[in-house]
Enzyme design. Structure first.
Site, mmCIF file in Angstrom:
data_model
loop_
_atom_site.group_PDB
_atom_site.id
_atom_site.type_symbol
_atom_site.label_atom_id
_atom_site.label_comp_id
_atom_site.label_asym_id
_atom_site.label_seq_id
_atom_site.Cartn_x
_atom_site.Cartn_y
_atom_site.Cartn_z
ATOM 1 N N ASP A 109 0.782 -1.236 0.000
ATOM 2 C CA ASP A 109 0.000 0.000 0.000
ATOM 3 C C ASP A 109 0.814 1.286 0.000
ATOM 4 O OD1 ASP A 109 -2.664 -0.942 -0.166
ATOM 5 O OD2 ASP A 109 -2.433 -1.746 1.848
ATOM 6 N N ASP A 174 -7.170 -3.988 -5.259
ATOM 7 C CA ASP A 174 -6.760 -2.674 -4.738
ATOM 8 C C ASP A 174 -5.356 -2.287 -5.212
ATOM 9 O OD1 ASP A 174 -8.335 -4.416 -3.187
ATOM 10 O OD2 ASP A 174 -8.234 -3.157 -1.428
HETATM 11 N N1 GLY Z 1 -7.281 -1.339 0.275
HETATM 12 C C1 GLY Z 1 -8.069 -1.792 1.342
HETATM 13 C C2 GLY Z 1 -9.473 -1.405 1.273
HETATM 14 O O1 GLY Z 1 -9.958 -0.908 0.276
HETATM 15 O O2 GLY Z 1 -10.163 -1.593 2.253
#
Ligand code: GLY
Length: 393
Positions: A109, A174
């Site tokens: 992330d 994601d």
């Molecule tokens: N990337 C984690 C979420 O969207 O909760």
């Protein structure tokens, strides 16, 4: 005839004034809300990062958490929307508080975290030192590339709840959102390795993440050496075969952004196919703010996810700019209108200072259901910036 033309002109002017009013009204509201969040997040030299408002309490995140860049990013957008250096000063403080995370390699992330903070800071203020942070962060993200499978591994599998899922090399949709960091690092450094990793990841995602109706799985688990698919699952959706709303929104936004970064038509095509899935979905409510999962069993009583709505709005403004198809502007405007209504936007002085109510973080884990989330606010402000810029043109 002249009278008709006059009324058409009047209608257009009124419509345009209305559009600007909605941005202005949201900025006025956001000054109060984010101003109060600033007060609780900065105490002397200590900086805390507000992440959500749940059960009447503001929650704060660690720097290493995936949502740590969104508050800084919201402050940058406030600077962009107001031109007021007050917001830039605080944005800079919150951004530089994240300096250490450029070395983070334990999850994928870092693209969100650095892009929202340093990325926006560089774009708006041209701060030279931020370039190095972005390139270093891209190097950290690249350590997670698995050349045998052609993907960036999203999560480690050696601890916590993930270790119990039986995954080897999980990739979540994601992750498309982290690619922008790599494209930017290539532009800044001239090193095409980052670009190639991002393109490989995006191509594998098209190949493996989507169902025939262009909804996306949440998690694809790979053999990192051979690229064989070991599992197709969900982590945050209702079921392995369901369409988790934020995942669809990440796909829509991620492929639109990847098209903008590469100019490769296949990514635009993918974004348009995802948009078809979303906007033709019979479970998409009239106000366009989706239920937390398009297949949630208790629709129409299921919770909405304002964060997914905000991400969709922002992506749709980009799709309008790219395609000039008014469909996308209409959808984005409708989403902004819905999210600006009392059904989603909190009254000033409430909601812990967050802008939007009614998001869902992780329904299956029972965490953050029907709450305020800092990334819902971030993408909402981003959509307002894009709307403002489009209408200025
Ligand atoms: N990337 C984690 C979420 O969207 O909760």
């Amino acid at each position: 005839m002249k009278t008709l033309r006059f009324f058409a002109f009047l209608a257009a002017v009124t419509l345009l004034a209305g559009c600007h009013d909605i941005v202005r009204d949201n900025v006025k509201n956001a000054k109060i809300q984010l101003g109060s969040l600033l007060e609780v997040s900065e105490q002397g030299d200590t900086i805390r990062i507000p992440s959500s408002f749940e059960k009447g309490e503001i929650r704060f995140t660690r720097r290493e958490g995936w949502v740590s860049g969104f508050f800084a990013g919201s402050l940058w957008y406030m600077y962009e929307l107001t031109g007021d250096e007050f917001w830039a000063d605080h944005a800079r403080r919150h951004t530089e508080n994240l300096d250490e995370i450029k070395y983070l390699t334990q999850h994928h992330d870092i693209g969100f975290m650095i892009g929202d903070s340093y990325g926006n800071g560089l774009r708006l203020k041209g701060i030279e030192e931020y370039k190095d942070v972005i390139v270093t962060a891209a190097k950290s993200l690249s350590t997670r590339f698995r050349p045998g499978a052609g993907i960036i591994q999203s999560w480690n599998t050696d601890r916590g709840w993930i270790s119990k899922r039986g995954w080897t090399c999980p990739v979540i949709i994601d992750n498309m959102m982290n690619l922008d960091l790599l494209f930017q690092a290539t532009r800044l450094s001239g090193d095409s390795t980052f670009f190639k990793i991002a393109v490989s990841h995006a191509d594998k995602t098209i190949e493996n993440h989507f169902r025939p109706n262009y909804s996306t799985f949440h998690v694809i688990d790979y053999d990192p050496e051979t690229g064989e698919i070991l599992h197709r699952n969900t982590a945050q959706g209702y079921a392995d075969g369901s369409a988790w709303a934020r995942g669809q929104a990440w796909g829509l936004y991620g492929f639109t952004e990847t098209y903008r970064n590469t100019g490769y038509e296949r990514y635009l095509k993918q974004a348009l196919l995802i948009a078809e899935f979303i906007f033709n979905n019979l479970h998409l409510p009239e106000d366009l703010v989706p239920y937390w999962d398009y297949d949630a069993p208790d629709i129409p009583d299921a919770c909405r996810d304002a964060s997914a709505g905000a991400i969709m709005a922002s992506a749709c403004y980009d799709l309008f700019e790219i395609t000039q198809n008014p469909f996308f502007k209409e959808k984005a405007d409708k989403l902004v209108e819905s999210l600006s209504s009392p059904a989603y936007r909190a009254e000033p002085g409430t909601n812990g200072g967050f802008l939007l109510m009614h998001s869902v973080s992780n329904f299956p884990a029972g965490g953050g259901v029907d709450v305020a989330l800092n990334y819902a606010d971030y993408y909402f402000l981003e959509a307002l910036v894009k709307k403002h810029n489009l209408e200025k043109k």
